[in-house]
Design a protein around this motif. Sequence first.
Motif, mmCIF file in Angstrom:
data_model
loop_
_atom_site.group_PDB
_atom_site.id
_atom_site.type_symbol
_atom_site.label_atom_id
_atom_site.label_comp_id
_atom_site.label_asym_id
_atom_site.label_seq_id
_atom_site.Cartn_x
_atom_site.Cartn_y
_atom_site.Cartn_z
ATOM 1 N N GLN A 244 0.740 -10.205 -4.243
ATOM 2 C CA GLN A 244 0.900 -8.775 -3.966
ATOM 3 C C GLN A 244 0.056 -7.978 -4.954
ATOM 4 O O GLN A 244 0.234 -8.086 -6.166
ATOM 5 C CB GLN A 244 2.374 -8.384 -4.076
ATOM 6 C CG GLN A 244 2.780 -7.307 -3.115
ATOM 7 C CD GLN A 244 4.276 -7.081 -3.105
ATOM 8 O OE1 GLN A 244 4.970 -7.325 -4.074
ATOM 9 N NE2 GLN A 244 4.784 -6.589 -1.997
ATOM 10 N N ILE A 245 -0.883 -7.207 -4.439
ATOM 11 C CA ILE A 245 -1.782 -6.427 -5.285
ATOM 12 C C ILE A 245 -1.015 -5.254 -5.905
ATOM 13 O O ILE A 245 -0.245 -4.579 -5.240
ATOM 14 C CB ILE A 245 -2.976 -5.899 -4.470
ATOM 15 C CG1 ILE A 245 -3.686 -7.059 -3.771
ATOM 16 C CG2 ILE A 245 -3.947 -5.147 -5.377
ATOM 17 C CD1 ILE A 245 -4.202 -8.128 -4.682
ATOM 18 N N PRO B 27 -8.415 -1.812 1.764
ATOM 19 C CA PRO B 27 -7.715 -2.660 0.800
ATOM 20 C C PRO B 27 -7.478 -1.923 -0.511
ATOM 21 O O PRO B 27 -8.244 -1.027 -0.878
ATOM 22 C CB PRO B 27 -8.681 -3.843 0.602
ATOM 23 C CG PRO B 27 -9.538 -3.842 1.822
ATOM 24 C CD PRO B 27 -9.668 -2.405 2.229
ATOM 25 N N VAL C 94 -7.446 -6.005 5.464
ATOM 26 C CA VAL C 94 -8.521 -7.010 5.526
ATOM 27 C C VAL C 94 -8.333 -7.988 6.683
ATOM 28 O O VAL C 94 -9.173 -8.865 6.897
ATOM 29 C CB VAL C 94 -8.599 -7.795 4.198
ATOM 30 C CG1 VAL C 94 -9.006 -6.880 3.058
ATOM 31 C CG2 VAL C 94 -7.276 -8.473 3.892
ATOM 32 N N ASP D 138 -2.132 -3.429 2.610
ATOM 33 C CA ASP D 138 -2.038 -4.873 2.371
ATOM 34 C C ASP D 138 -2.625 -5.678 3.525
ATOM 35 O O ASP D 138 -2.968 -6.853 3.362
ATOM 36 C CB ASP D 138 -0.574 -5.277 2.167
ATOM 37 C CG ASP D 138 0.034 -4.684 0.907
ATOM 38 O OD1 ASP D 138 -0.689 -4.565 -0.094
ATOM 39 O OD2 ASP D 138 1.227 -4.326 0.931
ATOM 40 N N TRP E 91 -7.943 -5.633 -4.767
ATOM 41 C CA TRP E 91 -8.194 -6.736 -3.837
ATOM 42 C C TRP E 91 -9.446 -7.493 -4.246
ATOM 43 O O TRP E 91 -10.513 -6.921 -4.438
ATOM 44 C CB TRP E 91 -8.338 -6.204 -2.413
ATOM 45 C CG TRP E 91 -8.843 -7.213 -1.426
ATOM 46 C CD1 TRP E 91 -10.048 -7.202 -0.799
ATOM 47 C CD2 TRP E 91 -8.173 -8.388 -0.975
ATOM 48 N NE1 TRP E 91 -10.178 -8.283 0.028
ATOM 49 C CE2 TRP E 91 -9.038 -9.043 -0.058
ATOM 50 C CE3 TRP E 91 -6.940 -8.963 -1.243
ATOM 51 C CZ2 TRP E 91 -8.692 -10.225 0.577
ATOM 52 C CZ3 TRP E 91 -6.596 -10.143 -0.597
ATOM 53 C CH2 TRP E 91 -7.472 -10.755 0.300
ATOM 54 N N TYR E 92 -9.320 -8.801 -4.377
ATOM 55 C CA TYR E 92 -10.403 -9.629 -4.896
ATOM 56 C C TYR E 92 -11.090 -10.468 -3.824
ATOM 57 O O TYR E 92 -12.045 -11.194 -4.110
ATOM 58 C CB TYR E 92 -9.860 -10.573 -5.980
ATOM 59 C CG TYR E 92 -8.522 -11.163 -5.636
ATOM 60 C CD1 TYR E 92 -8.412 -12.250 -4.780
ATOM 61 C CD2 TYR E 92 -7.358 -10.592 -6.129
ATOM 62 C CE1 TYR E 92 -7.184 -12.766 -4.441
ATOM 63 C CE2 TYR E 92 -6.117 -11.105 -5.793
ATOM 64 C CZ TYR E 92 -6.028 -12.201 -4.955
ATOM 65 O OH TYR E 92 -4.808 -12.702 -4.609
#
Length: 336
Positions: free
Chosen positions: A195-196, A39, A91, A88, A43-44
């Motif tokens: 979107q990161i 990730p 995960v 993306d 990414w949280y």
Amino acid sequence: MEWFDNHKKLFTTAFLFFGILTLVVAVLPALYNQKNNKPLPGWYGLSPEAARGKQLFIANGCVACHTQQVREVEMDKVWGNRPSLAADYAVNKRTDFWRNTATLMGTERTGPDLTDIGDRQPSIDWHLAHLYNPRIVVKESIMPAYPWLFMTKTNPTAGDKVVNVPAEFRDDQGGKVVATQDALCLVAYLQSLKQIKLPDGTTAPAFLYKREASAARGGGSGGSQEPDGKELFTANCQSCHQANGEGLPGAFPPLKGSSVVNGTDLQKYADIIMHGYNGRPGFGTMPPVGTNAGFTEHEVTAIMNYERSSWGNNAPKVTPEQIKAILSVVNLNNNK
């Protein structure tokens, strides 16, 4: 040849060939991708509610109509700021021991792509109304309604999330529509889809097959090619404020006859478009539409002029030069 006449040798060889081919073509590349694609740093993770919502998203068949993949073509730019990367999806794991990973990337785009829906539409009030009956917020929607995710209560408690449903969409006129925990979890998952941003210094892949700007926009051939205010309103504002500018009672305020739209306080008007608003009692929080969409003074000007001249509104037009000066102040105030 004896080998072709011996069914044991023939089927054993075919089985071994198939097994080796599967290992080389499918298993080893999958293990390589799993090892080398991680990730993005921003990414949280999913909250417990959002994780439950993801399972509901899969169970209710949302994956059949909604993709989560921004392709590298220009027409997909409306769904995200950059094309999707392998990171993306790093995960996405097996649903459980018996079930493979759900196809969250999607197989068709009957409905809008949801890659960045958490930024494009973060309002919980909008999502809940949309789940109860999509026609409440999008008149032309063909998406099925999900009324079983809600209940009707005569006396909602302080902890209940009441959904403002217009009378024409109610089968019964008694009580209040209240979101169940499943509905809240599903919305939590949708709000988590953002979107990161890529790490600093990383160049985003380019969008391909860029569309040429229409010379007919703004002043026609030879004129200024300003953005189309109606197109921008339809893409960014209409789902809440509606095509007729009347909004939805108790959920989204009207722009028709609005004192902000028709007024002279352009700084407040621009600030609302760029950074959202939550100061109007009885209505949900407006997201920072302009900031999320990367609006410049040209897009803000186009939207303002469309709203100020539609649905009976008759306010003076604004210019990009006016709005540019205002945005410099508005953005400075919000960055403090």
